[in-house]
Motif scaffolding. Structure first.
Motif, PDB file in Angstrom:
ATOM      1  N   LEU A   1      90.256  74.440  23.377  1.00 41.00           N
ATOM      2  CA  LEU A   1      91.632  73.942  23.340  1.00 41.00           C
ATOM      3  C   LEU A   1      92.339  74.072  24.686  1.00 41.00           C
ATOM      4  CD1 LEU A   1      93.014  75.251  19.900  1.00 41.00           C
ATOM      5  CD2 LEU A   1      92.082  72.990  20.447  1.00 41.00           C
ATOM      6  N   LYS A   2      91.861  74.967  25.525  1.00 37.80           N
ATOM      7  CA  LYS A   2      92.614  75.255  26.751  1.00 37.80           C
ATOM      8  C   LYS A   2      91.801  75.119  28.037  1.00 37.80           C
ATOM      9  CE  LYS A   2      91.660  80.223  26.245  1.00 37.80           C
ATOM     10  NZ  LYS A   2      92.216  81.567  25.979  1.00 37.80           N
ATOM     11  N   LYS A   3      90.497  74.886  27.937  1.00 41.27           N
ATOM     12  CA  LYS A   3      89.670  74.910  29.141  1.00 41.27           C
ATOM     13  C   LYS A   3      88.782  73.675  29.203  1.00 41.27           C
ATOM     14  CE  LYS A   3      86.724  78.281  31.604  1.00 41.27           C
ATOM     15  NZ  LYS A   3      87.670  78.663  32.645  1.00 41.27           N
ATOM     16  N   ALA A   4      88.800  72.982  30.340  1.00 38.96           N
ATOM     17  CA  ALA A   4      87.985  71.776  30.504  1.00 38.96           C
ATOM     18  C   ALA A   4      87.069  71.856  31.723  1.00 38.96           C
ATOM     19  CB  ALA A   4      88.883  70.543  30.630  1.00 38.96           C
ATOM     20  N   ARG A   5      87.084  72.984  32.442  1.00 37.18           N
ATOM     21  CA  ARG A   5      86.232  73.188  33.604  1.00 37.18           C
ATOM     22  C   ARG A   5      85.699  74.619  33.596  1.00 37.18           C
ATOM     23  NH1 ARG A   5      87.726  68.715  33.494  1.00 37.18           N
ATOM     24  NH2 ARG A   5      88.290  67.283  35.176  1.00 37.18           N
TER      25      ARG A   5
ATOM     26  N   THR B   1      83.873  75.242  11.217  1.00 43.32           N
ATOM     27  CA  THR B   1      84.581  75.790  12.370  1.00 43.32           C
ATOM     28  C   THR B   1      84.516  74.830  13.551  1.00 43.32           C
ATOM     29  OG1 THR B   1      84.055  78.030  11.631  1.00 43.32           O
ATOM     30  CG2 THR B   1      84.729  77.772  13.925  1.00 43.32           C
ATOM     31  N   ASP B   2      83.355  74.261  13.792  1.00 43.93           N
ATOM     32  CA  ASP B   2      83.187  73.314  14.887  1.00 43.93           C
ATOM     33  C   ASP B   2      84.062  72.082  14.692  1.00 43.93           C
ATOM     34  OD1 ASP B   2      81.733  72.314  17.279  1.00 43.93           O
ATOM     35  OD2 ASP B   2      80.938  70.845  15.866  1.00 43.93           O
ATOM     36  N   GLU B   3      84.181  71.625  13.463  1.00 44.47           N
ATOM     37  CA  GLU B   3      84.962  70.428  13.171  1.00 44.47           C
ATOM     38  C   GLU B   3      86.448  70.619  13.493  1.00 44.47           C
ATOM     39  OE1 GLU B   3      84.397  67.262  11.693  1.00 44.47           O
ATOM     40  OE2 GLU B   3      82.296  67.547  12.183  1.00 44.47           O
ATOM     41  N   LEU B   4      86.901  71.861  13.534  1.00 44.21           N
ATOM     42  CA  LEU B   4      88.312  72.101  13.829  1.00 44.21           C
ATOM     43  C   LEU B   4      88.704  71.520  15.178  1.00 44.21           C
ATOM     44  CD1 LEU B   4      88.734  75.799  12.611  1.00 44.21           C
ATOM     45  CD2 LEU B   4      89.356  73.704  11.402  1.00 44.21           C
ATOM     46  N   VAL B   5      87.822  71.651  16.180  1.00 42.01           N
ATOM     47  CA  VAL B   5      88.162  71.183  17.527  1.00 42.01           C
ATOM     48  C   VAL B   5      87.342  69.969  17.954  1.00 42.01           C
ATOM     49  CG1 VAL B   5      88.907  73.464  18.267  1.00 42.01           C
ATOM     50  CG2 VAL B   5      86.544  72.768  18.625  1.00 42.01           C
ATOM     51  N   ASP B   6      86.384  69.576  17.131  1.00 42.40           N
ATOM     52  CA  ASP B   6      85.520  68.469  17.526  1.00 42.40           C
ATOM     53  C   ASP B   6      85.429  67.405  16.433  1.00 42.40           C
ATOM     54  OD1 ASP B   6      84.021  67.541  19.708  1.00 42.40           O
ATOM     55  OD2 ASP B   6      82.144  67.983  18.673  1.00 42.40           O
ATOM     56  N   GLY B   7      86.276  67.501  15.432  1.00 35.82           N
ATOM     57  CA  GLY B   7      86.248  66.560  14.327  1.00 35.82           C
ATOM     58  C   GLY B   7      87.311  65.492  14.469  1.00 35.82           C
ATOM     59  N   PRO B   8      87.490  64.675  13.437  1.00 39.16           N
ATOM     60  CA  PRO B   8      88.425  63.546  13.497  1.00 39.16           C
ATOM     61  C   PRO B   8      89.879  63.957  13.651  1.00 39.16           C
ATOM     62  CG  PRO B   8      87.603  63.863  11.259  1.00 39.16           C
ATOM     63  CD  PRO B   8      86.778  64.745  12.150  1.00 39.16           C
ATOM     64  N   ASN B   9      90.231  65.176  13.290  1.00 38.27           N
ATOM     65  CA  ASN B   9      91.622  65.639  13.393  1.00 38.27           C
ATOM     66  C   ASN B   9      91.791  66.709  14.457  1.00 38.27           C
ATOM     67  OD1 ASN B   9      93.039  64.254  10.968  1.00 38.27           O
ATOM     68  ND2 ASN B   9      91.143  65.072  10.105  1.00 38.27           N
ATOM     69  N   ALA B  10      90.848  66.743  15.417  1.00 31.59           N
ATOM     70  CA  ALA B  10      90.869  67.792  16.434  1.00 31.59           C
ATOM     71  C   ALA B  10      92.165  67.791  17.240  1.00 31.59           C
ATOM     72  CB  ALA B  10      89.670  67.627  17.362  1.00 31.59           C
ATOM     73  N   SER B  11      92.748  66.623  17.469  1.00 33.74           N
ATOM     74  CA  SER B  11      93.961  66.548  18.291  1.00 33.74           C
ATOM     75  C   SER B  11      95.151  67.250  17.644  1.00 33.74           C
ATOM     76  CB  SER B  11      94.314  65.078  18.564  1.00 33.74           C
ATOM     77  OG  SER B  11      94.557  64.383  17.350  1.00 33.74           O
ATOM     78  N   HIS B  12      95.059  67.519  16.348  1.00 27.76           N
ATOM     79  CA  HIS B  12      96.163  68.162  15.638  1.00 27.76           C
ATOM     80  C   HIS B  12      95.980  69.673  15.486  1.00 27.76           C
ATOM     81  CE1 HIS B  12      97.645  64.186  14.641  1.00 27.76           C
ATOM     82  NE2 HIS B  12      96.465  63.881  14.115  1.00 27.76           N
ATOM     83  N   ILE B  13      94.822  70.179  15.913  1.00 25.01           N
ATOM     84  CA  ILE B  13      94.551  71.602  15.753  1.00 25.01           C
ATOM     85  C   ILE B  13      95.248  72.401  16.854  1.00 25.01           C
ATOM     86  CG2 ILE B  13      92.751  73.371  15.759  1.00 25.01           C
ATOM     87  CD1 ILE B  13      92.884  71.760  13.213  1.00 25.01           C
ATOM     88  N   THR B  14      95.913  73.476  16.468  1.00 25.11           N
ATOM     89  CA  THR B  14      96.651  74.329  17.400  1.00 25.11           C
ATOM     90  C   THR B  14      96.018  75.714  17.442  1.00 25.11           C
ATOM     91  OG1 THR B  14      98.125  75.163  15.677  1.00 25.11           O
ATOM     92  CG2 THR B  14      98.780  73.114  16.791  1.00 25.11           C
ATOM     93  N   PRO B  15      96.344  76.505  18.464  1.00 25.14           N
ATOM     94  CA  PRO B  15      95.856  77.887  18.494  1.00 25.14           C
ATOM     95  C   PRO B  15      96.281  78.659  17.246  1.00 25.14           C
ATOM     96  CG  PRO B  15      96.708  77.266  20.648  1.00 25.14           C
ATOM     97  CD  PRO B  15      97.064  76.142  19.710  1.00 25.14           C
ATOM     98  N   GLN B  16      97.457  78.358  16.727  1.00 28.97           N
ATOM     99  CA  GLN B  16      97.925  79.049  15.531  1.00 28.97           C
ATOM    100  C   GLN B  16      97.042  78.719  14.322  1.00 28.97           C
ATOM    101  OE1 GLN B  16      99.975  77.260  17.634  1.00 28.97           O
ATOM    102  NE2 GLN B  16     100.649  79.151  18.676  1.00 28.97           N
ATOM    103  N   ALA B  17      96.572  77.481  14.260  1.00 35.32           N
ATOM    104  CA  ALA B  17      95.672  77.100  13.168  1.00 35.32           C
ATOM    105  C   ALA B  17      94.374  77.893  13.245  1.00 35.32           C
ATOM    106  CB  ALA B  17      95.385  75.604  13.212  1.00 35.32           C
ATOM    107  N   LEU B  18      93.871  78.111  14.466  1.00 29.23           N
ATOM    108  CA  LEU B  18      92.652  78.908  14.631  1.00 29.23           C
ATOM    109  C   LEU B  18      92.910  80.372  14.280  1.00 29.23           C
ATOM    110  CD1 LEU B  18      91.137  77.382  17.908  1.00 29.23           C
ATOM    111  CD2 LEU B  18      90.368  77.049  15.551  1.00 29.23           C
ATOM    112  N   ASP B  19      94.109  80.853  14.579  1.00 23.48           N
ATOM    113  CA  ASP B  19      94.453  82.225  14.183  1.00 23.48           C
ATOM    114  C   ASP B  19      94.399  82.357  12.659  1.00 23.48           C
ATOM    115  OD1 ASP B  19      94.853  82.885  16.814  1.00 23.48           O
ATOM    116  OD2 ASP B  19      97.045  82.697  16.731  1.00 23.48           O
TER     117      ASP B  19
END
Length: 430
Positions: free
Chosen positions: A243-247, A178-196
């Motif tokens: 995916l949506k928050k940096a602060r 699960t962590d690799e989805l947004v922090d792995g080598p292909n994180a830039s391609h992960i969308t909210p729909q993929a997480l759904d």
């Protein structure tokens, strides 16, 4: 930053994942080429609100026996935030976490799945097992992944019973995937729909319909222990946040994020680790301590990775506390250690250590054979804070880490602590 610091310290099979649609090309390819598989996550009111972190999680209200004194500081933005909207936000976040803790504790106490524990594995897992020992192979692969990415923790799990050990490996692997989805080598391609879709896949897994062998290991695990789906769903919510928050405006917001990506791991693990039969602690207090350890680990990750995160445009530090210290985002991006920064970091480290202290009592209440890996994780992660101090608080260009020698020395210390009497029994001993 490694977005998930785990209490258990955690992507996919070579087959195509039904959890991803054909449109998620790069994301799907990233899943299939995962690094893990082919290889052999009003002032009076203020005290009530702030104490949710401690009292409501079974850690004692201020002034109560075994709790924090009324004079004890609360290292949160709450101490500088008056009532009003901020107070309402505090109730909504910490109360939400508390509600989850209570639910998990109730599951453990009532053992709501006695029939499932005695039932056969789900049909899909059973089919996998019949021709080629699929479940055994799945658990073995989970163990290999755990050993590769969390060697110290893996070593500690070898003291656990086989069933508990394999279950912890399965949880670890799901969390890491699960962590690799947004922090792995292909994180830039992960969308909210993929997480759904990943969440729907999780629901199928809990319903006994795993998609691959690693899913099957976790699907089998949840038939043996009173594990609830909510912490798993909450971890996925943490990935959505990334995916949506940096602060983060204040510590209350950061607290919620830390719960999502790390505190959840503790809640997943307690049913497997087990509470010592002789323990007098409440299930709520043990879950609260597990939550505290996850929060402590994630706060430590954040403090260690300030420079790395800044280079990615992310700042996982409370904005109001930065402003109070006379610091801004620009100061973080410049990466210069100043007296203001040192003072700010001292406060952040003090808070992280407070959560480690809250976690220690709960570790002693676990089953004896489950304590060693948790103690090892706690001691090693806490030493990262020492290393940040040793680097003169330069976490912009220097990465604080615990060397191999210190890791080796920590193992016997962790083992010794795992043999101690549960904290809840000590006051009864003369």
């Amino acid at each position: 930053m490694q977005q998930m610091a785990t209490t258990v310290t955690l992507l996919l099979g070579a087959a195509s994942s039904p959890g991803l649609a054909a449109g998620d090309g790069a994301a799907r390819d990233g899943f299939q080429r995962s690094r893990l598989l082919p290889k052999k996550r009003q002032q009076r009111q203020r005290w009530v609100l702030c104490s949710l972190t401690y009292g409501c999680l079974g850690l004692g209200e201020p002034g109560e026996a075994g709790g924090r004194s009324a004079a004890s500081p609360v290292y949160s933005s709450l101490t500088v935030s008056p009532g009003g909207d901020a107070a309402v936000a505090v109730v909504s976040s910490e109360q939400k976490v508390y509600d989850v803790v209570v639910k998990q504790a109730a599951l453990l106490k009532r053992q709501l799945r006695p029939q499932q524990q005695q039932a056969a594995p789900p049909a899909v897992a059973r089919e996998m097992d019949a021709p080629r020992g699929g479940l055994g192979e799945a658990y073995a692969r989970c163990g290999e992944i755990c050993e590769e990415y969390a060697k110290t923790f893996y070593l500690g799990t070898l003291l656990m019973t086989e069933e508990r050990r394999r279950a912890i490996w399965a949880i670890y692997v799901w969390c890491r995937r699960t962590d690799e989805l947004v922090d792995g080598p292909n994180a830039s391609h992960i969308t909210p729909q993929a997480l759904d879709r990943w969440e729907r896949r999780l629901e199928d897994l809990f319903a006994g319909r795993p998609y691959d062998m690693l899913d099957a290991a976790l699907s089998d695990t949840i038939t043996k222990f009173p594990i609830d789906i909510q912490p798993f769903k909450d971890m996925i919510d943490g990935m959505r946040t990334d995916l949506k928050k940096a602060r983060y405006k204040n510590f209350d917001e950061l607290y919620m994020y830390c719960y999502y990506v790390a505190g959840t791991v503790g809640l997943m693990s307690v049913p497997v680790m087990g509470i010592a039969p002789e323990s007098k602690a409440t299930a709520e207090s043990v879950y609260g301590a597990a939550l505290a350890l996850g929060l402590a680990n994630q706060l430590t990750n954040i403090l260690r990775d300030v420079g790395e995160d800044a280079r990615r445009g992310r700042i996982y530090l409370p904005q109001d506390e930065l402003a109070e210290a006379g610091l801004s985002d620009e100061d973080i991006f410049k990466g210069v250690v100043t007296d203001k920064w040192r003072k700010f970091m001292k406060r952040q480290i003090k808070r992280a250590r407070m959560f480690f202290e809250e976690a220690e009592r709960g570790v002693t209440e676990l089953r004896k054979e489950s304590r060693w890996p948790v103690w090892a994780s706690l001691l090693l992660y806490r030493q990262i804070l020492d290393e940040i101090e040793a680097n003169d608080y330069n976490n912009f260009t220097k990465r604080a880490y615990v060397g191999k020698a210190k890791k080796v020395l920590a193992l016997p210390v962790a083992y010794g602590r795992s043999l101690l009497l549960p904290y809840s029994l000590r006051n009864n001993q003369t």
